[in-house]
Design an enzyme around this catalytic site. Structure first.
Site, PDB file in Angstrom:
ATOM      1  N   CYS A   1       0.908  -1.177   0.055  1.00 46.93           N
ATOM      2  CA  CYS A   1      -0.080   0.065  -0.071  1.00 46.93           C
ATOM      3  C   CYS A   1       0.772   1.208   0.084  1.00 46.93           C
ATOM      4  O   CYS A   1       2.020   1.159   0.197  1.00 46.93           O
ATOM      5  CB  CYS A   1      -0.726   0.090   1.166  1.00 46.93           C
TER       6      CYS A   1
ATOM      7  N   ALA B   1       3.201   1.768   2.828  1.00 41.47           N
ATOM      8  CA  ALA B   1       4.287   0.965   2.700  1.00 41.47           C
ATOM      9  C   ALA B   1       5.296   1.483   1.829  1.00 41.47           C
ATOM     10  O   ALA B   1       6.733   1.656   2.018  1.00 41.47           O
ATOM     11  CB  ALA B   1       4.009  -0.571   2.199  1.00 41.47           C
TER      12      ALA B   1
ATOM     13  N   ARG C   1      11.971  -4.584   6.261  1.00 41.84           N
ATOM     14  CA  ARG C   1      12.603  -4.457   5.245  1.00 41.84           C
ATOM     15  C   ARG C   1      14.225  -4.543   5.324  1.00 41.84           C
ATOM     16  O   ARG C   1      14.792  -4.667   4.256  1.00 41.84           O
ATOM     17  CB  ARG C   1      12.265  -3.001   4.709  1.00 41.84           C
TER      18      ARG C   1
ATOM     19  N   HIS D   1       5.585   6.408  -2.728  1.00 43.35           N
ATOM     20  CA  HIS D   1       6.983   6.932  -3.099  1.00 43.35           C
ATOM     21  C   HIS D   1       6.862   8.341  -3.449  1.00 43.35           C
ATOM     22  O   HIS D   1       7.622   9.136  -3.113  1.00 43.35           O
ATOM     23  CB  HIS D   1       7.504   6.039  -4.348  1.00 43.35           C
TER      24      HIS D   1
HETATM   25 FE1  CFM Z   1      13.037   0.281  -5.528  1.00 43.02          FE
HETATM   26 FE2  CFM Z   1      12.331  -2.156  -5.842  1.00 43.02          FE
HETATM   27 FE3  CFM Z   1      10.996  -0.198  -4.207  1.00 43.02          FE
HETATM   28 FE4  CFM Z   1      13.596  -1.079  -3.461  1.00 43.02          FE
HETATM   29 FE5  CFM Z   1      12.516  -2.979  -1.608  1.00 43.02          FE
HETATM   30 FE6  CFM Z   1      11.586  -3.974  -3.910  1.00 43.02          FE
HETATM   31 FE7  CFM Z   1      10.061  -2.264  -2.553  1.00 43.02          FE
HETATM   32 MO1  CFM Z   1      10.630  -4.393  -1.588  1.00 43.02          MO
HETATM   33  S1  CFM Z   1      14.411  -1.386  -5.565  1.00 43.02           S
HETATM   34  S2  CFM Z   1      12.548   0.737  -3.662  1.00 43.02           S
HETATM   35  S3  CFM Z   1      14.305  -1.794  -1.775  1.00 43.02           S
HETATM   36  S4  CFM Z   1      11.021  -0.564  -6.177  1.00 43.02           S
HETATM   37  S5  CFM Z   1      12.643  -4.968  -2.383  1.00 43.02           S
HETATM   38  S6  CFM Z   1      11.945  -4.558  -6.139  1.00 43.02           S
HETATM   39  S7  CFM Z   1       9.395  -3.751  -3.349  1.00 43.02           S
HETATM   40  S8  CFM Z   1      10.757  -2.498  -0.521  1.00 43.02           S
HETATM   41  S9  CFM Z   1       9.169  -0.235  -3.121  1.00 43.02           S
HETATM   42  C1  HCA Z   2       6.625  -3.326   0.927  1.00 40.16           C
HETATM   43  C2  HCA Z   2       8.195  -3.742   1.468  1.00 40.16           C
HETATM   44  C3  HCA Z   2       8.565  -4.752   0.855  1.00 40.16           C
HETATM   45  C4  HCA Z   2       7.800  -6.089   1.171  1.00 40.16           C
HETATM   46  C5  HCA Z   2       8.566  -7.675   0.686  1.00 40.16           C
HETATM   47  C6  HCA Z   2       7.727  -8.585   0.627  1.00 40.16           C
HETATM   48  C7  HCA Z   2       9.886  -5.199   1.271  1.00 40.16           C
HETATM   49  O1  HCA Z   2       6.635  -2.995  -0.231  1.00 40.16           O
HETATM   50  O2  HCA Z   2       5.826  -3.178   1.588  1.00 40.16           O
HETATM   51  O3  HCA Z   2       6.424  -8.754   0.303  1.00 40.16           O
HETATM   52  O4  HCA Z   2       8.598  -9.567   0.900  1.00 40.16           O
HETATM   53  O5  HCA Z   2      10.857  -5.016   0.363  1.00 40.16           O
HETATM   54  O6  HCA Z   2      10.261  -5.345   2.435  1.00 40.16           O
HETATM   55  O7  HCA Z   2       8.595  -4.700  -0.640  1.00 40.16           O
END
Ligand code: CFM
Ligand code: HCA
Length: 535
Positions: free
Chosen positions: A54, A57, A88, A186
Site C-alpha cells: 500500500c 508501505a 525491510r 513513493h
Molecule cells: Fe525500488 Fe524495488 Fe521499491 Fe527497492 Fe525494496 Fe522491492 Fe519495494 Mo521490496 S528496489 S524501492 S528496496 S522498487 S525490495 S524491487 S518491493 S521495498 S518499493
Molecule cells: C513493501 C516492503 C517490501 C515487502 C516485501 C515482501 C520489502 O513493499 O511493503 O513482500 O516480501 O521489500 O520489505 O517490498
C-alpha cells in the site's frame, strides 16, 4: 506454439472473460522485432490475491523509514507500525555524535475511541513524548488509512509542533488506500523530501560529489557500493535514503551528479532536483559484476577526469580479479538453470545480469507495481544551446516530455554523454529479456502456481507472500526484498554473496524430501487401456 504462449493460454484459461481480458493486457511475450507495450500501474482486480503493498508501505516503509536520525511516528492502529518494524532490513548507522532510531517502532496506537472522537490529541502527545525522550533532529508522521477517513489534520500539527519544539517535522498523508500500490507512497514521500528537506542546508561539496538515489541499504548494499566508490575518489553527499541522514539529504543539491539505482521509487526527486537545481542524473545498476563495472565507467565518463578514470579502471581490475575464481565456481555449479523473477519495481530487471553471470537465464519476469516506463524504458534527447552561463559553463538543455531543462554540464560533453551514458534515460525490463520469454505485470497467486507447475524453474526470486507457496511446490524461492536476512548483494562482494546463497539454495539436498504436487496429483485422469490413471 512457444512454451510462453502455452503458458499464457493456460494461465488465462482459468479466468472469466472480463478478468481474462484485463490480465492478458498485463502479459507480453518478448519480441525484439516490434515495439511492445504492457499495461501496468493499474488497479488490481478485487478478489485476486495480488502481491502488492500500500501507499503507507511505499512512503514510510520504503522511502522515509530508512533515514536513520529521524523518529518515524506512525499515526494509526498499532498493527501498521508493528508490521513494518524492521522487516525491510534497511540497515543504518549513527553518524559520529548522531542518533539512529531504526530499531524502534513509534506509533500512536489508535484505539476505537480515537477513531470516533479524533486522534489529534494522541498525535500531539506522541510528538511531545518523542521529543522529551529522544531529542531527535527531525520527526516524520505517517498517516495510515483511518487517519484520512476521520480527517485528523497531521499537517497543522506538524507545523505547530515543529515551531514549538524547534525541529523539522514532516507529515505524510500516505494513507494505505491511496493509489493502486506502494508507488503512490513513493511519490508522496518524494514530494516532501523536495519541498521540506533538499536545499535547506548549503555546505559546499568537494569534487566528484554525488548522491546515491534509490539505494536503501538492504542487507548492507549501500555500504558495499560506498566502499568501492570511496576507493575511487567519489564523495557521497547523501544516499536517498538507505543509511540516510537528514542533514546530508538537506545538502544533496550541492552534489555534481545524482546516480540512480532504483528509478521507480525516487525518480520524482531526481526530476525535481534537475529542474530546480540543474543537477543531472544518470541511471545505473549496481547489481552484478558487469553491471557494477558499467555503472562505475558511466560515472567516470560523466566526470571525464583522466585521474578519476584511471582510478576507476584500477579499482575495477583489482576488485574483479579478487572474485573471479569464486564466481567461476558458482557458474560451473549453476550453468543452464532457469529463473522466474517477480519483485517490486526494479529488482526483477536489476538481477538478471547477475543471474546470467552464474549461468541462470530468466524465463519469466515482472513487477508488482512498476509503471510502463519501467518495462518499456525511456529515451530523452539532449541538445546544446550555444550561450554560456555566469559560471562560464555552457548550458546544455534536455528536451523531454515537451519540456526543456538546463543542466550544469559542459557543452563539449553533451554529444558524447548522449551516446555513452544513460543520461536521463534508461532501459526497461523488456529490453533485458530474451525473445520468447514472458513478462507479467502484477503477478498473482494463481498465476504463480501455474507458472511453477508448467515451467518448473530452478529458481524463483520472490517476496515473502509468494516464497513459501513456491517452496512447498519443491522449487527454491529466494526472498529478493530482504535477501532472506543475508547480503549485501550489490557490488562485487555482493555478487559473490548472492551467488553463494543461490547455489546453496538450489543445490541443497533438502528438495528431494519434498514431492512437487505434479508428481502426486493427476494432471489428467481417466481410463486408458489397462491403465488406471495417467499423470
Ligand atoms: Fe525500488 Fe524495488 Fe521499491 Fe527497492 Fe525494496 Fe522491492 Fe519495494 Mo521490496 S528496489 S524501492 S528496496 S522498487 S525490495 S524491487 S518491493 S521495498 S518499493
Ligand atoms: C513493501 C516492503 C517490501 C515487502 C516485501 C515482501 C520489502 O513493499 O511493503 O513482500 O516480501 O521489500 O520489505 O517490498
Amino acid at each position: 506454439m512457444s512454451e510462453s504462449k502455452k503458458l499464457v493460454d493456460k494461465v488465462l484459461d482459468i479466468y472469466p472473460a472480463k478478468v481474462m481480458k484485463n490480465r492478458k493486457s498485463h502479459m507480453v511475450i518478448k519480441d525484439a522485432s516490434v515495439k511492445q507495450e504492457i499495461a501496468a500501474n493499474t488497479r488490481a482486480i478485487p478478489g485476486i490475491i495480488t502481491n502488492r503493498g500500500c501507499a503507507y508501505a511505499g512512503c514510510k516503509g520504503v522511502v522515509i523509514g530508512p533515514i536513520v536520525d529521524m523518529v518515524h511516528i506512525v499515526h494509526g492502529p498499532v498493527g501498521c507500525s508493528y508490521y513494518a518494524w524492521g522487516t525491510r532490513r534497511n540497515k543504518g548507522k549513527a553518524r559520529e555524535g548522531g542518533q539512529n532510531f531504526l530499531e524502534y517502532a513509534f506509533t500512536t496506537d489508535m484505539q476505537e475511541s480515537d477513531i470516533v472522537f479524533g486522534g489529534e490529541k494522541k498525535l500531539k502527545a506522541a510528538i511531545d513524548e518523542a521529543v522529551e525522550l529522544f531529542h531527535p533532529k527531525a520527526i516524520s508522521i505517517s498517516a495510515t488509512c483511518p487517519v484520512g477517513l476521520i480527517g485528523d489534520d497531521i499537517h497543522a500539527i506538524a507545523r505547530d509542533k515543529a515551531k514549538e519544539h524547534g525541529l523539522k517535522i514532516l507529515a505524510f498523508s500516505c494513507e494505505g488506500y491511496k493509489g493502486v500500490s506502494q508507488s503512490a507512497g513513493h511519490h508522496i514521500a518524494n514530494n516532501k523530501l523536495m519541498t521540506d528537506v533538499i536545499g535547506t542546508i548549503d555546505t559546499p561539496a568537494k569534487e566528484f560529489s554525488i548522491n546515491l538515489l534509490g539505494e536503501y541499504n538492504i542487507g548492507g548494499d549501500e555500504w558495499e557500493i560506498a566502499r568501492v566508490l570511496t576507493k575511487i575518489g567519489y564523495n557521497i553527499i547523501s544516499t536517498m535514503t538507505g543509511n540516510g541522514a537528514i542533514d546530508e539529504i538537506a545538502n544533496a543539491h550541492k552534489a555534481d551528479l545524482n546516480v540512480i539505482q532504483c528509478h521507480r521509487s525516487i525518480n520524482y526527486v531526481a526530476e525535481m532536483v534537475e529542474t530546480k537545481y540543474g543537477l543531472p542524473w544518470i541511471k545505473v545498476n549496481f547489481i552484478g559484476v558487469e553491471g557494477f563495472s558499467k555503472a562505475l565507467r558511466d560515472m567516470a565518463k560523466y566526470f571525464d577526469d583522466p585521474a578519476l578514470t584511471a582510478r576507476t579502471e584500477a579499482v575495477i581490475a583489482e576488485e574483479t580479479a579478487s572474485i573471479e575464481e569464486e564466481m567461476a565456481t558458482y557458474k560451473a555449479l549453476l550453468d543452464g538453470k532457469t529463473a522466474v523473477l517477480f519483485v517490486g519495481g526494479s529488482r526483477a530487471h536489476h538481477y538478471q545480469g547477475l543471474l546470467r553471470e552464474i549461468g541462470i537465464e530468466t524465463i519469466v519476469a515482472g513487477y508488482e507495481f512498476g509503471h510502463r516506463d519501467d518495462y518499456e524504458g525511456r529515451d530523452v534527447i539532449p541538445y546544446i544551446k550555444v550561450d554560456a552561463d555566469s559560471r562560464n559553463i555552457e548550458e546544455i538543455h534536455v528536451e523531454k516530455d515537451e519540456k526543456k531543462y538546463s543542466l550544469r554540464i559542459p557543452a563539449s560533453r553533451a554529444e558524447q554523454l548522449k551516446k555513452e551514458i544513460p543520461w536521463a534515460s534508461y532501459d526497461g525490463l523488456l529490453s533485458e529479456m530474451k525473445d520468447g520469454t514472458l513478462v507479467i505485470d502484477d503477478l498473482n497467486h494463481i498465476e504463480t502456481e501455474q507458472i511453477i507447475k508448467i515451467l518448473k524453474p530452478e529458481f524463483f526470486g520472490s517476496g515473502i507472500k509468494d516464497k513459501y507457496m513456491v517452496q512447498k511446490m519443491g522449487v527454491y524461492a529466494k526472498q529478493m526484498h530482504s535477501y532472506d536476512y543475508s547480503g549485501p548483494y550489490a557490488g562485487y562482494q555482493g555478487a559473490v554473496n548472492f551467488s553463494r546463497d543461490v547455489a546453496a539454495g538450489i543445490l541443497t539436498p533438502a528438495w528431494k524430501y519434498i514431492t512437487a504436487p505434479w508428481y502426486k496429483e493427476p494432471l489428467l485422469s481417466g481410463k486408458v487401456e489397462g491403465v488406471e490413471q495417467v499423470c
